[in-house]
Design a protein around this motif. Structure first.
Motif, PDB file in Angstrom:
ATOM      1  N   ASP A   1       0.872  -1.170   0.000  1.00  0.00           N
ATOM      2  CA  ASP A   1       0.000   0.000   0.000  1.00  0.00           C
ATOM      3  C   ASP A   1       0.912   1.224   0.000  1.00  0.00           C
ATOM      4  O   ASP A   1       1.317   1.721   1.045  1.00  0.00           O
ATOM      5  N   TYR A   2       1.246   1.734  -1.184  1.00  0.00           N
ATOM      6  CA  TYR A   2       2.352   2.680  -1.322  1.00  0.00           C
ATOM      7  C   TYR A   2       1.928   4.146  -1.380  1.00  0.00           C
ATOM      8  O   TYR A   2       2.722   5.021  -1.759  1.00  0.00           O
ATOM      9  N   GLY A   3       0.709   4.439  -0.993  1.00  0.00           N
ATOM     10  CA  GLY A   3       0.295   5.827  -0.836  1.00  0.00           C
ATOM     11  C   GLY A   3       0.447   6.648  -2.092  1.00  0.00           C
ATOM     12  O   GLY A   3      -0.048   6.272  -3.161  1.00  0.00           O
ATOM     13  N   ASP A   4       1.166   7.765  -1.986  1.00  0.00           N
ATOM     14  CA  ASP A   4       1.344   8.652  -3.142  1.00  0.00           C
ATOM     15  C   ASP A   4       2.459   8.192  -4.063  1.00  0.00           C
ATOM     16  O   ASP A   4       2.783   8.863  -5.039  1.00  0.00           O
ATOM     17  N   GLY A   5       3.060   7.048  -3.765  1.00  0.00           N
ATOM     18  CA  GLY A   5       4.057   6.450  -4.644  1.00  0.00           C
ATOM     19  C   GLY A   5       5.465   6.956  -4.468  1.00  0.00           C
ATOM     20  O   GLY A   5       6.397   6.381  -5.041  1.00  0.00           O
ATOM     21  N   SER A   6       5.669   8.006  -3.676  1.00  0.00           N
ATOM     22  CA  SER A   6       6.992   8.617  -3.582  1.00  0.00           C
ATOM     23  C   SER A   6       8.034   7.664  -3.008  1.00  0.00           C
ATOM     24  O   SER A   6       9.218   7.777  -3.336  1.00  0.00           O
ATOM     25  N   GLY A   7       7.617   6.732  -2.170  1.00  0.00           N
ATOM     26  CA  GLY A   7       8.553   5.767  -1.619  1.00  0.00           C
ATOM     27  C   GLY A   7       8.552   4.434  -2.331  1.00  0.00           C
ATOM     28  O   GLY A   7       9.266   3.510  -1.929  1.00  0.00           O
TER      29      GLY A   7
ATOM     30  N   ALA B   1       8.541   4.024  -6.113  1.00  0.00           N
ATOM     31  CA  ALA B   1       9.376   4.005  -7.320  1.00  0.00           C
ATOM     32  C   ALA B   1       9.551   5.428  -7.835  1.00  0.00           C
ATOM     33  O   ALA B   1       8.645   6.255  -7.697  1.00  0.00           O
ATOM     34  N   PRO B   2      10.703   5.747  -8.426  1.00  0.00           N
ATOM     35  CA  PRO B   2      10.889   7.065  -9.025  1.00  0.00           C
ATOM     36  C   PRO B   2       9.818   7.344 -10.075  1.00  0.00           C
ATOM     37  O   PRO B   2       9.550   6.520 -10.948  1.00  0.00           O
ATOM     38  N   GLY B   3       9.184   8.486  -9.975  1.00  0.00           N
ATOM     39  CA  GLY B   3       8.167   8.872 -10.947  1.00  0.00           C
ATOM     40  C   GLY B   3       6.779   8.365 -10.645  1.00  0.00           C
ATOM     41  O   GLY B   3       5.817   8.765 -11.311  1.00  0.00           O
ATOM     42  N   CYS B   4       6.624   7.488  -9.654  1.00  0.00           N
ATOM     43  CA  CYS B   4       5.303   6.958  -9.308  1.00  0.00           C
ATOM     44  C   CYS B   4       4.534   8.001  -8.511  1.00  0.00           C
ATOM     45  O   CYS B   4       5.031   8.509  -7.500  1.00  0.00           O
TER      46      CYS B   4
ATOM     47  N   ALA C   1      -3.362   4.646 -13.431  1.00  0.00           N
ATOM     48  CA  ALA C   1      -2.711   4.095 -14.615  1.00  0.00           C
ATOM     49  C   ALA C   1      -1.329   4.704 -14.806  1.00  0.00           C
ATOM     50  O   ALA C   1      -0.894   4.940 -15.931  1.00  0.00           O
ATOM     51  N   ASP C   2      -0.638   4.959 -13.715  1.00  0.00           N
ATOM     52  CA  ASP C   2       0.708   5.524 -13.748  1.00  0.00           C
ATOM     53  C   ASP C   2       1.687   4.402 -14.101  1.00  0.00           C
ATOM     54  O   ASP C   2       1.852   3.441 -13.354  1.00  0.00           O
ATOM     55  N   GLU C   3       2.345   4.537 -15.265  1.00  0.00           N
ATOM     56  CA  GLU C   3       3.223   3.471 -15.735  1.00  0.00           C
ATOM     57  C   GLU C   3       4.361   3.187 -14.761  1.00  0.00           C
ATOM     58  O   GLU C   3       4.743   2.025 -14.564  1.00  0.00           O
TER      59      GLU C   3
ATOM     60  N   VAL D   1       2.921   0.952 -12.024  1.00  0.00           N
ATOM     61  CA  VAL D   1       2.648  -0.397 -12.508  1.00  0.00           C
ATOM     62  C   VAL D   1       3.953  -1.133 -12.793  1.00  0.00           C
ATOM     63  O   VAL D   1       4.073  -2.338 -12.537  1.00  0.00           O
ATOM     64  N   GLN D   2       4.954  -0.410 -13.300  1.00  0.00           N
ATOM     65  CA  GLN D   2       6.253  -1.033 -13.536  1.00  0.00           C
ATOM     66  C   GLN D   2       6.856  -1.559 -12.240  1.00  0.00           C
ATOM     67  O   GLN D   2       7.349  -2.690 -12.184  1.00  0.00           O
ATOM     68  N   ALA D   3       6.793  -0.766 -11.193  1.00  0.00           N
ATOM     69  CA  ALA D   3       7.327  -1.204  -9.902  1.00  0.00           C
ATOM     70  C   ALA D   3       6.533  -2.383  -9.351  1.00  0.00           C
ATOM     71  O   ALA D   3       7.105  -3.306  -8.753  1.00  0.00           O
ATOM     72  N   ASP D   4       5.208  -2.353  -9.535  1.00  0.00           N
ATOM     73  CA  ASP D   4       4.374  -3.482  -9.121  1.00  0.00           C
ATOM     74  C   ASP D   4       4.832  -4.761  -9.829  1.00  0.00           C
ATOM     75  O   ASP D   4       5.031  -5.806  -9.193  1.00  0.00           O
ATOM     76  N   MET D   5       4.977  -4.667 -11.155  1.00  0.00           N
ATOM     77  CA  MET D   5       5.349  -5.849 -11.931  1.00  0.00           C
ATOM     78  C   MET D   5       6.754  -6.314 -11.593  1.00  0.00           C
ATOM     79  O   MET D   5       7.017  -7.525 -11.491  1.00  0.00           O
ATOM     80  N   ASN D   6       7.671  -5.370 -11.402  1.00  0.00           N
ATOM     81  CA  ASN D   6       9.036  -5.760 -11.019  1.00  0.00           C
ATOM     82  C   ASN D   6       9.012  -6.596  -9.750  1.00  0.00           C
ATOM     83  O   ASN D   6       9.698  -7.627  -9.644  1.00  0.00           O
ATOM     84  N   HIS D   7       8.234  -6.151  -8.774  1.00  0.00           N
ATOM     85  CA  HIS D   7       8.185  -6.870  -7.506  1.00  0.00           C
ATOM     86  C   HIS D   7       7.515  -8.227  -7.676  1.00  0.00           C
ATOM     87  O   HIS D   7       8.009  -9.247  -7.153  1.00  0.00           O
ATOM     88  N   PHE D   8       6.394  -8.274  -8.398  1.00  0.00           N
ATOM     89  CA  PHE D   8       5.684  -9.550  -8.558  1.00  0.00           C
ATOM     90  C   PHE D   8       6.547 -10.571  -9.272  1.00  0.00           C
ATOM     91  O   PHE D   8       6.604 -11.742  -8.872  1.00  0.00           O
TER      92      PHE D   8
END
Length: 348
Positions: free
Chosen positions: A312-318, A320-323, A328-330, A333-340
């Motif tokens: 649960d990464y909130g505003d995304g600042s912690g 991935a860079p740019g999240c 639909a923020d790429e 989603v990229q960080a999600d997929m990297n982790h999965f």
């Protein structure tokens, strides 16, 4: 001794020449009809990197899907990404990645996300067509659209077809399913219905709670919106009426409320909170509401004593860079997929 060394060198040369390189062949594999699928176009590489190819099939389970711009009547595109060090002498685990709404498996951003996440992973990724509004379900009221049995198409046709035609490890332990948004719903929905097929399941910002009135409104709006594909269909096409006391299918099919069937599976849920709601407010609100359904799912998993991961990464600042924590923020989603992907496959 010199003669023996020459013999060893000759044998080594022969073995090197007879072994295929640890990369994809110049031509993608030729596919054979089966399991109710007819190949309507053979695989072609999408670019010169020769990691991702696309082909199309027809099926009597969804003979006439609604169409987004550029899609062809009766033809379902399926996209496959191979490992960067692919070898025809090996077999690989496979993950199924379900796209969101209104998206398609052959969109460039889906290709980028998958290729980056799996670049050094020994993993095949398959992205089947889910239409702009398929909702990864067998529709209860398709009406004039004809059969829309997306679940049957994917689980009973695409999966065995892929195992028969590609170099997968065709067992539960080596098969995973994940998706974004509508696809996150689909991933949990499929895993709950057929837990014997998957060892891991993941949702990236999925709308998981069909008992949530906002999710019901969002889904029914996709049925009647031309932006979700043409022709449009009735609002009750997928799950029937969303209104009590006629909403039994919605209640029964809610992934957030069927988590007990996921016991023994690796489960990972990913969500942001939308970040700054004044910036890109539509995507911010979509993510914020998807988060609520993810938290309901997490609560039900805990109540059932089922282990899972919640990111649960909130505003995304912690995260991935740019999240930005939006829907639909790429970068998110990229960080999600990297982790999965890190949960699934050994690195090459």
């Amino acid at each position: 001794m010199a003669a023996r060394l020459r013999a060893i060198a000759a044998l080594t040369t022969v073995m090197a020449l007879s072994s295929p390189p640890a990369q994809a062949d110049e031509a993608p594999p030729h596919l054979t009809d089966g399991f109710g699928l007819t190949v309507t176009s053979q695989p072609r590489w999408v670019d010169e990197n020769r990691r991702t190819f696309v082909f199309s099939v027809s099926t009597d389970q969804v003979p006439t899907p609604t169409l987004l711009a550029g899609q062809e009547p009766g033809r379902h595109a399926i996209v496959v990404t191979l490992p960067s060090a692919y070898s025809t002498t090996k077999r690989y685990p496979v993950q199924y990645y379900l796209h969101g709404h209104p998206d398609r498996p052959d969109s460039q951003w889906n290709q980028r996300v998958v290729e980056k996440a799996t670049e050094n992973a020994e993993l095949i990724t398959v992205q089947p067509n889910g239409s702009g509004r398929g909702w990864y379900s067998n529709w209860v009221n398709p009406g004039a659209a004809g059969p829309q049995n997306w679940e049957t198409f994917h689980l009973e046709q695409v999966i065995p077809f892929v195992d028969a035609n590609l170099r997968t490890k065709p067992d539960r332990a080596n098969r995973a399913i994940v998706g974004h948004s509508m696809g996150g719903f689909g991933a949990l929905h499929y895993a709950e219905h057929r837990p014997e097929l998957f060892s891991h399941v993941g949702s990236f910002s999925g709308g998981l709670d069909l008992r949530n009135s906002e999710i019901r409104a969002a889904i029914t709006s996709t049925m009647i919106s031309p932006g979700s594909g043409t022709p449009t269909v009735n609002a009750d096409a997928v799950f029937g009426s969303p209104f009590w006391p006629f909403d039994g299918v919605w209640n029964a099919q809610s992934p957030a409320h069927n988590t007990h069937t996921l016991r023994g599976m690796g489960i990972a849920l990913y969500t942001g909170n939308g970040g700054d709601l004044t910036v890109n407010p539509i995507q911010a609100v979509l993510e914020n509401r998807a988060r609520e359904t993810t938290l309901v799912t997490a609560a039900n998993l805990r109540a059932n004593g089922i282990p899972f991961q919640l990111h649960d990464y909130g505003d995304g600042s912690g995260w991935a860079p740019g999240c930005s924590g939006k829907h639909a923020d790429e970068a998110c989603v990229q960080a999600d997929m990297n982790h999965f992907v890190s949960l699934l496959a050994p690195r090459a």
